[in-house]
Design an enzyme around this catalytic site. Structure first.
Site, PDB file in Angstrom:
ATOM      1  N   GLU A  53       9.810  13.072 -54.565  1.00  0.00           N
ATOM      2  CA  GLU A  53       9.462  12.720 -53.034  1.00  0.00           C
ATOM      3  C   GLU A  53       9.589  11.127 -53.094  1.00  0.00           C
ATOM      4  O   GLU A  53       8.927  10.239 -53.391  1.00  0.00           O
ATOM      5  CB  GLU A  53       8.187  13.037 -52.920  1.00  0.00           C
ATOM      6  CG  GLU A  53       7.517  14.510 -53.156  1.00  0.00           C
ATOM      7  CD  GLU A  53       8.240  15.397 -52.150  1.00  0.00           C
ATOM      8  OE1 GLU A  53       8.673  14.693 -51.047  1.00  0.00           O
ATOM      9  OE2 GLU A  53       8.612  16.301 -52.255  1.00  0.00           O
ATOM     10  N   CYS A  78       5.497   6.714 -45.954  1.00  0.00           N
ATOM     11  CA  CYS A  78       6.721   7.298 -46.230  1.00  0.00           C
ATOM     12  C   CYS A  78       7.314   7.716 -44.985  1.00  0.00           C
ATOM     13  O   CYS A  78       8.823   7.630 -45.011  1.00  0.00           O
ATOM     14  CB  CYS A  78       6.857   8.294 -47.474  1.00  0.00           C
ATOM     15  SG  CYS A  78       5.779   9.671 -47.222  1.00  0.00           S
ATOM     16  N   LYS A  81       0.356   9.554 -64.041  1.00  0.00           N
ATOM     17  CA  LYS A  81       0.499   8.011 -64.063  1.00  0.00           C
ATOM     18  C   LYS A  81       0.167   7.435 -62.732  1.00  0.00           C
ATOM     19  O   LYS A  81       1.212   7.442 -61.757  1.00  0.00           O
ATOM     20  CB  LYS A  81       1.416   7.346 -64.887  1.00  0.00           C
ATOM     21  CG  LYS A  81       1.253   5.805 -65.282  1.00  0.00           C
ATOM     22  CD  LYS A  81       2.559   5.105 -65.301  1.00  0.00           C
ATOM     23  CE  LYS A  81       3.063   4.628 -63.952  1.00  0.00           C
ATOM     24  NZ  LYS A  81       2.353   3.631 -63.185  1.00  0.00           N
ATOM     25  N   GLU A  91      14.598   1.134 -45.721  1.00  0.00           N
ATOM     26  CA  GLU A  91      13.190   1.386 -45.515  1.00  0.00           C
ATOM     27  C   GLU A  91      12.478  -0.114 -45.366  1.00  0.00           C
ATOM     28  O   GLU A  91      12.918  -0.898 -46.280  1.00  0.00           O
ATOM     29  CB  GLU A  91      12.535   2.339 -46.645  1.00  0.00           C
ATOM     30  CG  GLU A  91      11.096   2.556 -46.340  1.00  0.00           C
ATOM     31  CD  GLU A  91      10.676   3.386 -47.561  1.00  0.00           C
ATOM     32  OE1 GLU A  91      10.869   3.162 -48.983  1.00  0.00           O
ATOM     33  OE2 GLU A  91       9.876   4.399 -47.309  1.00  0.00           O
TER      34      GLU A  91
HETATM   35  P1  NAD Z   1       7.815   2.696 -56.917  1.00  0.00           P
HETATM   36  O1  NAD Z   1       9.078   3.357 -56.831  1.00  0.00           O
HETATM   37  O2  NAD Z   1       7.862   1.327 -57.037  1.00  0.00           O
HETATM   38  O3  NAD Z   1       6.580   3.053 -57.789  1.00  0.00           O
HETATM   39  C1  NAD Z   1       6.105   4.529 -57.711  1.00  0.00           C
HETATM   40  C2  NAD Z   1       5.401   4.719 -59.244  1.00  0.00           C
HETATM   41  O4  NAD Z   1       6.675   4.879 -60.132  1.00  0.00           O
HETATM   42  C3  NAD Z   1       4.470   3.690 -59.777  1.00  0.00           C
HETATM   43  O5  NAD Z   1       3.693   4.315 -60.470  1.00  0.00           O
HETATM   44  C4  NAD Z   1       5.420   2.850 -60.808  1.00  0.00           C
HETATM   45  O6  NAD Z   1       4.734   2.452 -61.892  1.00  0.00           O
HETATM   46  C5  NAD Z   1       6.464   3.964 -61.429  1.00  0.00           C
HETATM   47  N1  NAD Z   1       7.578   3.699 -61.949  1.00  0.00           N
HETATM   48  C6  NAD Z   1       8.198   2.494 -61.392  1.00  0.00           C
HETATM   49  N2  NAD Z   1       9.463   2.300 -62.131  1.00  0.00           N
HETATM   50  C7  NAD Z   1       9.492   3.378 -63.014  1.00  0.00           C
HETATM   51  C8  NAD Z   1      10.507   4.040 -64.171  1.00  0.00           C
HETATM   52  N3  NAD Z   1      11.542   3.160 -64.168  1.00  0.00           N
HETATM   53  N4  NAD Z   1      10.061   5.083 -64.667  1.00  0.00           N
HETATM   54  C9  NAD Z   1       8.955   5.771 -64.482  1.00  0.00           C
HETATM   55  N5  NAD Z   1       8.015   5.469 -63.472  1.00  0.00           N
HETATM   56  C10 NAD Z   1       8.261   4.099 -62.712  1.00  0.00           C
HETATM   57  O7  NAD Z   1       7.302   2.725 -55.323  1.00  0.00           O
HETATM   58  P2  NAD Z   1       5.860   2.281 -54.795  1.00  0.00           P
HETATM   59  O8  NAD Z   1       6.271   0.794 -54.361  1.00  0.00           O
HETATM   60  O9  NAD Z   1       4.744   2.489 -55.718  1.00  0.00           O
HETATM   61  O10 NAD Z   1       5.852   3.083 -53.452  1.00  0.00           O
HETATM   62  C11 NAD Z   1       6.442   2.982 -52.240  1.00  0.00           C
HETATM   63  C12 NAD Z   1       7.564   3.839 -52.205  1.00  0.00           C
HETATM   64  O11 NAD Z   1       7.129   5.260 -52.228  1.00  0.00           O
HETATM   65  C13 NAD Z   1       8.210   3.910 -50.794  1.00  0.00           C
HETATM   66  O12 NAD Z   1       9.515   4.058 -50.887  1.00  0.00           O
HETATM   67  C14 NAD Z   1       7.631   5.142 -50.318  1.00  0.00           C
HETATM   68  O13 NAD Z   1       8.630   5.429 -49.024  1.00  0.00           O
HETATM   69  C15 NAD Z   1       7.622   6.150 -51.228  1.00  0.00           C
HETATM   70  N6  NAD Z   1       6.803   7.212 -50.846  1.00  0.00           N
HETATM   71  C16 NAD Z   1       7.286   8.728 -50.624  1.00  0.00           C
HETATM   72  C17 NAD Z   1       6.433   9.527 -50.374  1.00  0.00           C
HETATM   73  C18 NAD Z   1       6.938  10.911 -50.222  1.00  0.00           C
HETATM   74  O14 NAD Z   1       6.330  11.862 -50.272  1.00  0.00           O
HETATM   75  N7  NAD Z   1       8.153  11.006 -49.784  1.00  0.00           N
HETATM   76  C19 NAD Z   1       5.203   9.347 -50.219  1.00  0.00           C
HETATM   77  C20 NAD Z   1       4.623   8.141 -50.387  1.00  0.00           C
HETATM   78  C21 NAD Z   1       5.509   6.875 -50.903  1.00  0.00           C
END
Ligand code: NAD
Length: 495
Positions: free
Chosen positions: A247, A281, A174, A380
């Site tokens: 992650e 991230c 997804k 963050e």
């Molecule tokens: P997010 O958590 O808002 O969304 C990530 C994904 O999760 C999206 O596909 C979203 O639709 C889905 N999602 C949201 N709520 C959900 C739920 N309740 N159940 C299942 N899926 C759900 O994150 P974002 O804004 O897309 O990305 C930014 C974040 O990601 C930042 O905090 C960043 O640090 C982190 N990030 C971490 C890494 C890593 O490798 N550690 C890498 C890149 C980004």
């Protein structure tokens, strides 16, 4: 844009069952550029069942066939790099050069796992009795749900899809609701040779994602995203004792010692804080500089930040594009305003640039007079903001670096190996970079400690996330055992 705008299930492009869609916006032009299916529970069920049906053949595929199929993904990705990269630019606002890098990195990941996937699959341990054997075999879980964010839409997906496939699992992906288009096109171009149902993709938002987590047939949830969503997913998955690989976000520190070339350290810090408009991230979000060199360093960072060229992300000379969405921009602007109210000193940036009519641009921002209690040093930011705090010595820097809920990455600039390795040993972080901020190596693990997650991507560790060990004991001399019935403590054990 040549994109299917549909879900990909069983190697077919299909609409959401009830026909719902949502819009995808280009953050540079602020135009709607496409729609994608808004998938609900029945769509998820369709995709998960396709992956489940495909699993039986995929998990028993010979290792050379598996290698060839994964390698072909790498070849086709590279061959079509420009087209796919341009789609990432359009949906995310990232500069083209960074998107081209992303395609090269995913090709490299598929090559890497195509090889190590056919290497060792377990071990043989010393048997407890003679004429027997104990084998530990690592086997795939089954269907993996792969839920990814928007900042590196293809890369972060590939970090999970390549090892999950190489380990013998099938998948439902997804993408983020902001960036599904590049994944759609990549599946069409680079994965069309994979057997039916091995890789499926459905688009939607967090509600769609939650159906994947809750589906009884997904056995692993590989999630990359924010800490808040990670917690929700962990709690949902716990109801079925489902494995998760999380992650999550970070608030990564960098320590600048007084024994280095300050100009280089400033350039490295500026790049590490502003790459992809700070939406990485492992962005540098807390800068700790020794007070003896702090003034020169801060001045150099401000100069570097002012030089960063904002503009059309398709232009090869643009350093920083717009932020990915209006929501992302607003969040950062609110945080910057709160930092000012908390007493941080704004040295440059801190607002939208005036020379753009359109696009979610934010000026590269540098703060000093930062103190540990401030919001930026604890939560963050995920934007182009570099907060700099002066420290007296390494031990203060180590304490401050550790004074955080997060533990994703940490960086240091020093020529003194004692300082570098002391910090590496004492600071809790999944990655530690000495004199080279943010550089990954796909053969070495990546992941977070503390609230930055659980599980690892990349390396052999990344493969092991997607396989579970089974102990197989073989006694090849069938014989009576002295510990069977009848028991008789007085007589002692039979020999
Ligand atoms: P997010 O958590 O808002 O969304 C990530 C994904 O999760 C999206 O596909 C979203 O639709 C889905 N999602 C949201 N709520 C959900 C739920 N309740 N159940 C299942 N899926 C759900 O994150 P974002 O804004 O897309 O990305 C930014 C974040 O990601 C930042 O905090 C960043 O640090 C982190 N990030 C971490 C890494 C890593 O490798 N550690 C890498 C890149 C980004």
């Amino acid at each position: 844009m040549n994109v299917k705008n549909k879900n990909y299930i069983n190697n077919k492009w299909v609409d959401a069952i009830d026909g719902g869609t949502f819009d995808i916006e280009n953050p540079f032009t602020e135009q709607i550029i496409a729609t994608a299916p808004y998938s609900k529970e029945k769509d998820v069920d369709h995709a998960v069942n396709a992956a489940m049906s495909a699993w039986g053949n995929w998990k028993t595929l010979g290792s050379l066939d598996m290698r060839d199929l994964l390698r072909e993904v790498a070849v086709k990705s590279r061959k079509n790099d420009r087209e796919i990269a341009e789609i990432i630019v359009a949906e995310s606002g990232k500069p083209l050069i960074e998107c081209l890098d992303e395609i090269e990195w995913i090709a490299s990941i598929f090559e890497y796992y195509s090889e190590i996937g056919r290497d060792q699959k377990g071990r043989v341990v010393a048997p407890v009795v003679s004429r027997s054997m104990s084998m530990v075999v690592k086997e795939p879980y089954g269907v993996v749900g792969c839920i990814v964010p928007w900042n590196y839409p293809l890369l972060l997906m590939a970090w999970e899809v390549a090892p999950a496939l190489a380990a013998g699992n099938t998948l439902v992906i997804k993408p983020s609701e902001y960036t599904p288009l590049s994944i759609m096109r990549w599946l069409e171009i680079a994965c069309d040779h994979l057997p039916n149902g091995v890789v499926n993709m459905i688009t939607g938002d967090g509600i769609t994602g939650s159906y994947i987590v809750e589906h009884p047939l997904t056995r692993v949830i590989a999630f990359t995203g924010s800490v808040d969503t990670g917690k929700k997913i962990a709690m949902m998955a716990a109801k079925q004792l489902k494995k998760t690989s999380l992650e999550l976000g970070g608030n990564d520190p960098i320590i600048i010692c007084d024994d280095v070339d300050i100009e280089i350290a400033a350039r490295g810090t500026t790049w590490g804080g502003l790459l992809n408009a700070g939406q990485v991230c492992t962005s540098l979000e807390r800068v700790f500089v020794m007070e003896t060199v702090a003034d020169n360093f801060i001045e150099a960072v401000v100069e570097e930040a002012k030089k960063v060229r904002l503009g059309d992300p398709m232009n090869g000379k643009t350093d920083m594009g717009p932020m990915s969405s209006f929501e992302a921009l607003k969040k950062v602007d609110d945080k910057v305003n709160r930092a000012k109210a908390e007493g941080a000193r704004l040295l440059t940036g801190g607002s939208k640039p005036e020379n753009f009519d359109k696009g979610y641009f934010y000026r590269p921002t540098v703060f000093d007079k930062i103190e540990s209690h401030m919001e930026m040093m604890n939560i963050e930011t995920f934007g182009p903001v570099i907060p700099i705090q002066k420290v007296k010595n390494l031990s203060e820097a180590i304490n401050l670096a550790n004074d955080s809920e997060y533990g994703l990455g940490c960086n240091i600039y020093t020529n003194d190996m004692e300082k570098a390795l002391t910090a590496a040993e004492d600071i809790k972080a999944g990655s530690f970079w000495i004199n080279d901020p943010l550089t990954d190596n796909e053969a070495a693990p990546f992941g977070g400690m503390k609230m930055s997650g659980g599980g690892r991507e990349l390396g052999i560790e990344g493969l092991d996330e997607f396989r579970e060990p089974k102990h197989i004991l073989i006694d090849y001399k069938i014989r009576d055992k002295d510990y069977w019935f009848p028991y008789d403590l007085d007589e002692g054990r039979k020999t």
